[in-house]
Scaffold this motif. Structure first.
Motif, PDB file in Angstrom:
ATOM      1  N   ILE A 131     109.655 -20.023 -42.451  1.00 46.23           N
ATOM      2  CA  ILE A 131     110.316 -18.710 -42.574  1.00 46.23           C
ATOM      3  C   ILE A 131     109.692 -17.783 -41.531  1.00 46.23           C
ATOM      4  N   ILE A 132     110.523 -17.085 -40.773  1.00 41.87           N
ATOM      5  CA  ILE A 132     109.997 -16.254 -39.679  1.00 41.87           C
ATOM      6  C   ILE A 132     109.141 -15.112 -40.233  1.00 41.87           C
ATOM      7  N   ASP A 133     108.155 -14.698 -39.445  1.00 40.99           N
ATOM      8  CA  ASP A 133     107.191 -13.678 -39.887  1.00 40.99           C
ATOM      9  C   ASP A 133     107.833 -12.359 -40.321  1.00 40.99           C
ATOM     10  N   PRO A 134     108.871 -11.854 -39.602  1.00 42.99           N
ATOM     11  CA  PRO A 134     109.466 -10.581 -40.029  1.00 42.99           C
ATOM     12  C   PRO A 134     110.011 -10.627 -41.455  1.00 42.99           C
ATOM     13  N   ILE A 135     110.545 -11.775 -41.886  1.00 38.56           N
ATOM     14  CA  ILE A 135     111.045 -11.882 -43.266  1.00 38.56           C
ATOM     15  C   ILE A 135     109.871 -12.000 -44.231  1.00 38.56           C
ATOM     16  N   GLN A 136     108.842 -12.779 -43.843  1.00 37.56           N
ATOM     17  CA  GLN A 136     107.670 -12.915 -44.719  1.00 37.56           C
ATOM     18  C   GLN A 136     107.039 -11.558 -44.997  1.00 37.56           C
ATOM     19  N   SER A 137     106.983 -10.701 -43.955  1.00 36.22           N
ATOM     20  CA  SER A 137     106.330  -9.403 -44.134  1.00 36.22           C
ATOM     21  C   SER A 137     107.139  -8.452 -45.026  1.00 36.22           C
ATOM     22  N   ARG A 138     108.438  -8.732 -45.189  1.00 37.54           N
ATOM     23  CA  ARG A 138     109.287  -7.895 -46.049  1.00 37.54           C
ATOM     24  C   ARG A 138     109.270  -8.355 -47.508  1.00 37.54           C
ATOM     25  N   CYS A 139     108.625  -9.496 -47.790  1.00 38.82           N
ATOM     26  CA  CYS A 139     108.703 -10.099 -49.119  1.00 38.82           C
ATOM     27  C   CYS A 139     107.343 -10.128 -49.817  1.00 38.82           C
ATOM     28  N   ALA A 140     107.407 -10.125 -51.142  1.00 42.19           N
ATOM     29  CA  ALA A 140     106.220 -10.467 -51.936  1.00 42.19           C
ATOM     30  C   ALA A 140     106.179 -11.989 -52.002  1.00 42.19           C
TER      31      ALA A 140
ATOM     32  N   ILE B 287     121.143  -9.449 -56.770  1.00 43.55           N
ATOM     33  CA  ILE B 287     120.146 -10.420 -56.289  1.00 43.55           C
ATOM     34  C   ILE B 287     120.850 -11.506 -55.478  1.00 43.55           C
ATOM     35  N   ILE B 288     120.342 -11.763 -54.275  1.00 44.37           N
ATOM     36  CA  ILE B 288     120.836 -12.873 -53.446  1.00 44.37           C
ATOM     37  C   ILE B 288     119.753 -13.952 -53.416  1.00 44.37           C
ATOM     38  N   ILE B 289     120.074 -15.128 -53.950  1.00 44.46           N
ATOM     39  CA  ILE B 289     119.110 -16.233 -53.994  1.00 44.46           C
ATOM     40  C   ILE B 289     119.430 -17.203 -52.862  1.00 44.46           C
ATOM     41  N   LEU B 290     118.487 -17.384 -51.964  1.00 42.55           N
ATOM     42  CA  LEU B 290     118.660 -18.328 -50.852  1.00 42.55           C
ATOM     43  C   LEU B 290     117.733 -19.511 -51.110  1.00 42.55           C
ATOM     44  N   ASP B 291     118.301 -20.576 -51.679  1.00 45.54           N
ATOM     45  CA  ASP B 291     117.515 -21.764 -52.009  1.00 45.54           C
ATOM     46  C   ASP B 291     117.333 -22.615 -50.751  1.00 45.54           C
ATOM     47  N   GLU B 292     116.215 -23.345 -50.679  1.00 44.32           N
ATOM     48  CA  GLU B 292     115.880 -24.152 -49.490  1.00 44.32           C
ATOM     49  C   GLU B 292     115.987 -23.291 -48.229  1.00 44.32           C
ATOM     50  N   ALA B 293     115.383 -22.115 -48.283  1.00 42.72           N
ATOM     51  CA  ALA B 293     115.513 -21.157 -47.178  1.00 42.72           C
ATOM     52  C   ALA B 293     114.876 -21.672 -45.889  1.00 42.72           C
ATOM     53  N   ASP B 294     113.942 -22.623 -46.009  1.00 43.54           N
ATOM     54  CA  ASP B 294     113.284 -23.128 -44.798  1.00 43.54           C
ATOM     55  C   ASP B 294     114.223 -23.988 -43.950  1.00 43.54           C
TER      56      ASP B 294
END
Length: 346
Positions: A166-175, A126-133
């Motif tokens: 967060i860019i749309d391509p990443i949003q579409s890959r995530c729950a 698991i890779i946790i990216l905090d404050e990803a925005d």
């Protein structure tokens, strides 16, 4: 030849070490939940994480919400539950304080994704990216392909305050999971638990003041509790507002009630009182906004009119016009607002 310190000769250094003061953890860390069952609030969203925990197959996650409501803590609880003893080896956390440009994505994240780690069957790193925005769009673009290539072994968890950054391509890959502001009762319940464990002396009004100042932010509520108890020895409303250094809601309430009666002079006296105490215009305007919603004597329509005027002034203050004249103008405009009583008779 350098002189050997005397402490080393007579062995007093060992005594000094043994009698060294052990510093206590901040209560925010001391009482940070370690299991999803302990996370307060957002029960529907936490239940979804519990389903993932039981299933064991963690998708890429994007958790958004206000600060201090348990986003990062929830992800760590999930990672602990999924990976168990392999948590240290199987989790990479990068915060906003770390360098997270394109180079880090290409090197550090990619190297961790390629690394072989012994995990429980069916589990993923698991890779946790905090404050990803706060990641640059370029770094986010560089993540897209990495997320797809290493999806079999590595899953990403993004925690952010604003999901639209967060860019749309990443949003579409995530729950996507959205965390809401904690309710006052939830914050109050947790504060009472900590007070009992730490033997904190408090009044009910004091805890109410902590809840009021935190605005649904559990981290701030616990920090303010510890600061008040450590600094002043008793959690009362006056002590809380002294430590948090916010305009006292009682004075703010008096200003609003005077405006409601059309008594500008009385309202200005109270406003001058706050101003001479050194409070910034934005603190006073924010206080007015928060207190006006709690005044039961005012009809809803009147509250909305007050909130509209306060909102306009808040906007001007944020643009830089933070003077006493600006606040005086707000008080005058609030005092001018009148609604015929017949309008509210049912």
């Amino acid at each position: 030849m350098s002189e050997v310190p005397r402490a080393a000769k007579d062995g007093s250094s060992a005594q000094a070490t043994s009698s060294a003061v052990t510093y206590e953890l901040p209560w925010v860390e001391k009482y940070r939940p370690t299991r999803l069952d302990d996370v307060v609030g957002n029960s529907a969203t936490v239940d979804r994480l519990k389903v993932i925990q039981e299933d064991g197959n963690c998708p890429h996650l994007l958790i958004s919400g206000l600060p201090g409501i348990g986003k990062t803590t929830s992800v760590h609880c999930l990672a602990h539950a999924l990976l168990g003893d392999a948590y240290k080896e199987g989790v990479l956390e990068l915060n906003a304080s770390d360098e997270r440009g394109i180079d880090v994505v290409r090197n550090k994240i990619k190297n961790f994704a390629q690394k072989k780690v012994t995990l429980p069957p069916g589990r993923h790193k698991i890779i946790i990216l905090d404050e990803a925005d706060s990641m640059t769009p370029g770094a986010q673009q560089a993540l897209r392909r990495t997320m797809e290539i290493y999806a079999n072994t590595t899953r990403f968890c993004f925690a952010c305050n604003q999901s639209n950054k967060i860019i749309d391509p990443i949003q579409s890959r995530c729950a996507i999971l959205r965390y809401g502001k904690l309710r006052d009762e939830e914050v109050m319940g947790r504060l009472k638990e900590i007070c009992k464990l730490e033997d904190v002396k408090y009044s009910a009004e004091g805890l109410g003041a902590l809840v009021f100042t935190s605005e649904g932010d559990m981290r701030q509520a616990i920090n303010n509790l510890q600061s008040t108890w450590t600094g002043l020895g008793f959690v009362s409303p006056d002590n809380v507002f002294k430590v948090c250094d916010q305009p006292h809601p009682v004075v703010i309430r008096q200003i609003l009630l005077s405006c409601n009666k059309g008594d500008v002079d009385s309202a200005m006296e109270k406003l001058d009182e706050l101003w001479t105490q050194g409070y910034a215009a934005v603190d006073i305007v924010t206080g007015l906004f928060r207190v006006v919603k709690t005044i039961d004597q005012m009809p809803e329509a009147l509250k909305l009119d007050f909130i509209r005027e306060i909102g306009w002034t808040h906007m001007r203050v944020l643009e830089g016009v933070s003077t006493l004249i600006q606040l005086g103008g707000l008080v005058a405009r609030l005092a001018k607002i009148h609604h015929p009583k017949e309008q509210f008779l049912i």
